[in-house]
Scaffold this motif. Structure first.
Motif, PDB file in Angstrom:
ATOM      1  N   GLU A  21       0.949  -1.131   0.155  1.00  0.00           N
ATOM      2  CA  GLU A  21       0.052   0.162  -0.038  1.00  0.00           C
ATOM      3  C   GLU A  21       0.800   1.348   0.037  1.00  0.00           C
ATOM      4  OE1 GLU A  21      -2.687  -0.484   3.277  1.00  0.00           O
ATOM      5  OE2 GLU A  21      -3.981  -1.896   2.450  1.00  0.00           O
ATOM      6  N   LYS A  58       2.408   1.974  -3.423  1.00  0.00           N
ATOM      7  CA  LYS A  58       1.066   2.616  -4.311  1.00  0.00           C
ATOM      8  C   LYS A  58       1.120   3.870  -4.013  1.00  0.00           C
ATOM      9  CE  LYS A  58      -0.888  -1.893  -5.399  1.00  0.00           C
ATOM     10  NZ  LYS A  58      -2.189  -2.964  -5.240  1.00  0.00           N
ATOM     11  N   GLN A 116       4.296   1.628  -9.557  1.00  0.00           N
ATOM     12  CA  GLN A 116       3.624   0.494 -10.158  1.00  0.00           C
ATOM     13  C   GLN A 116       3.950  -0.960  -9.827  1.00  0.00           C
ATOM     14  OE1 GLN A 116       3.770   0.505 -14.509  1.00  0.00           O
ATOM     15  NE2 GLN A 116       1.818  -0.273 -14.920  1.00  0.00           N
TER      16      GLN A 116
END
Length: 478
Positions: A235, A238, A243
């Motif tokens: 998490e 991101k 990516q």
């Protein structure tokens, strides 16, 4: 009266990385005759091209992140006129890598001085087993010699695994040893492999300013780590704009006119400026004469060792990444020490794998020790008698003060007596915080014994005490 001088126990060590280095120091301390043979430099790849430079790179990334996030703590920059302005961080890649390599060389030289001061004979060259009790050495100056030994320790380490379909060229397609030759930050770094090495470099380079694509053949990053920890990290990746391509196997990496193209098994392709291949390592055992001594290895070439680092040949020991044990520098060092103490008849405590502490130096860090939650689930008797409790780190007062938003403390303990069986810490400096749980696991302390010790308020260690307190086992009253 006899004039006979007792001959010292003669030990030859192949490799000067953490395992060989520690073995040599212990041997010298126990008054043995020590010869250490190293091909490149004392410290091996751990110091010269792996642990020391990579963790230094990560420290620089941490500094960059601290500057960028300073405004959240009320720190801002102003112009001479007093107007607020945004901070733009610029990383000088050439200067950064020069510092990392200089620091690695300095560490290597310091280790060499310590060895020679201890009386260890250091030979720079290549060593090969001639028999179970002799080592053939070809020095870097072209000389050859044969040394008879009472004990031999093999600590030759491992090297990055290279794929035929993705041959490193030291310019665009790189192993983790070749990253430090870069003079500019990669514009777009594609990292193939989502294990510890891949995750660490992906994290660092994204924070330093590179666009990063992480190609993972598995469902999630860090498939071997705690699933809650891996989820926090994915998490965060991101959030940083990385990516992450899960369940995406790389079939080939091709050099293009101005970069690289990574071809995936499903027909897709990813283009970037550079590609880091982080697809594991192979032991450096193929040309060191293991067959001359009859040493047993795994199919992958790793030397089979037991808990005192002994091989299938009683007089020969092995330590570090060339063995089938835990591939960590700290474990290699412990194996090296254990091997010599066992060989010389000193007190030895066999290495317990479940007591090993490990850390992933991403942002945030992930530190673990003891049984994992997956271990507990797979062992029925442990599953029935274990409690798992976790508290998010952002609830900790010190974490709030420092602006920490991600992370947690998780402890696995016995329902019967509260004995700590394992733990996971995710957060800043988790590698430092895990020590308390490592001591608890090593000495079979209970959660109540942890909470009986005072913590500083406010501190991150409060969370360890809080989780332990929640796992309190009420004594049964007869």
């Amino acid at each position: 009266m006899s004039n006979t001088i007792e001959r010292k126990h003669r030990i030859v060590i192949l490799g000067g990385g953490p395992g060989g280095y520690e073995a040599a120091l212990v041997g010298a301390q126990l008054d043995a005759d020590i010869t250490l043979v190293e091909a490149t430099g004392i410290g091996g790849s751990a110091v010269l091209t792996d642990v020391v430079p990579s963790k230094s790179l990560i420290a620089t990334a941490d500094a960059v992140a601290a500057v960028r996030n300073a405004s959240e703590l009320g720190v801002c920059t102003v112009t001479e006129s007093g107007e607020s302005c945004e901070v733009t961080t610029v990383v000088d890649c050439a200067a950064l890598n020069k510092r990392l390599l200089r620091m690695a060389q300095t560490q290597s030289q310091d280790m060499l001085k310590k060895l020679t001061s201890a009386g260890v004979k250091v030979i720079f060259g290549h060593a090969k087993l001639a028999s179970r009790s002799a080592v053939s050495i070809s020095t870097n100056t072209g000389e050859t010699q044969l040394i008879e030994a009472d004990t031999i320790v093999i600590a030759v380490g491992a090297s990055p695994r290279k794929l035929v379909s993705a041959k490193p060229d030291n310019e665009r397609i790189l192993t983790w040893k070749q990253l430090y030759n870069l003079t500019e930050l990669p514009e777009h770094l594609i990292v193939v492999g989502s294990g510890v090495t891949g995750a660490e470099f992906a994290s660092a380079y994204r924070i330093l300013g590179s666009k990063v694509t992480l190609v993972s053949s598995r469902e999630r990053v860090l498939p071997g780590e705690d699933k809650d920890a891996a989820q926090v990290l994915e998490e965060k990746f991101k959030q940083l704009g990385m990516q992450v391509l899960s369940k995406s196997r790389a079939d080939a990496v091709i050099r293009t006119a101005d970069g690289v193209r990574v071809e995936l098994a499903d027909g897709r392709a990813v283009t970037g400026s550079h590609c880091l291949m982080a697809v594991g390592s192979i032991p450096n055992t193929s040309c060191i004469g293991l067959e001359n001594a009859g040493i047993k290895t795994t199919d992958s070439g790793h030397i089979r060792v037991n808990r005192v680092a002994s091989t299938s040949v009683p007089s020969i020991y092995a330590a570090g990444d060339c063995t089938d044990f835990y591939p960590l520098a700290s474990v290699a060092a412990m194996q090296g020490r254990t091997a010599i103490m066992h060989a010389l008849g000193d007190f030895v405590r066999p290495i317990e794998v479940r007591n090993v502490t490990s850390n992933v130096f991403t942002s945030p860090e992930i530190a673990t020790v003891g049984f994992s939650e997956k271990d507990i689930e797979e062992i029925p008797e442990l599953a029935a008698t274990s409690s798992v409790h976790m508290l998010p780190l952002h609830e900790n007062p010190r974490a709030k003060m420092q602006g920490v938003k991600e992370g947690f403390v998780k402890i696995i303990a016995s329902k019967l007596n509260g004995a700590v069986r394992g733990g996971v810490i995710v957060g800043p400096r988790a590698s430092e915080l895990i020590f308390a749980l490592a001591v608890a696991v090593e000495h079979r302390l209970t959660v109540d014994q942890i909470t009986a010790a005072f913590t500083v308020y406010p501190s991150m260690t409060d969370s360890i005490s809080d989780v332990s307190r929640d796992l309190h086992v009420r004594p049964k009253i007869k």
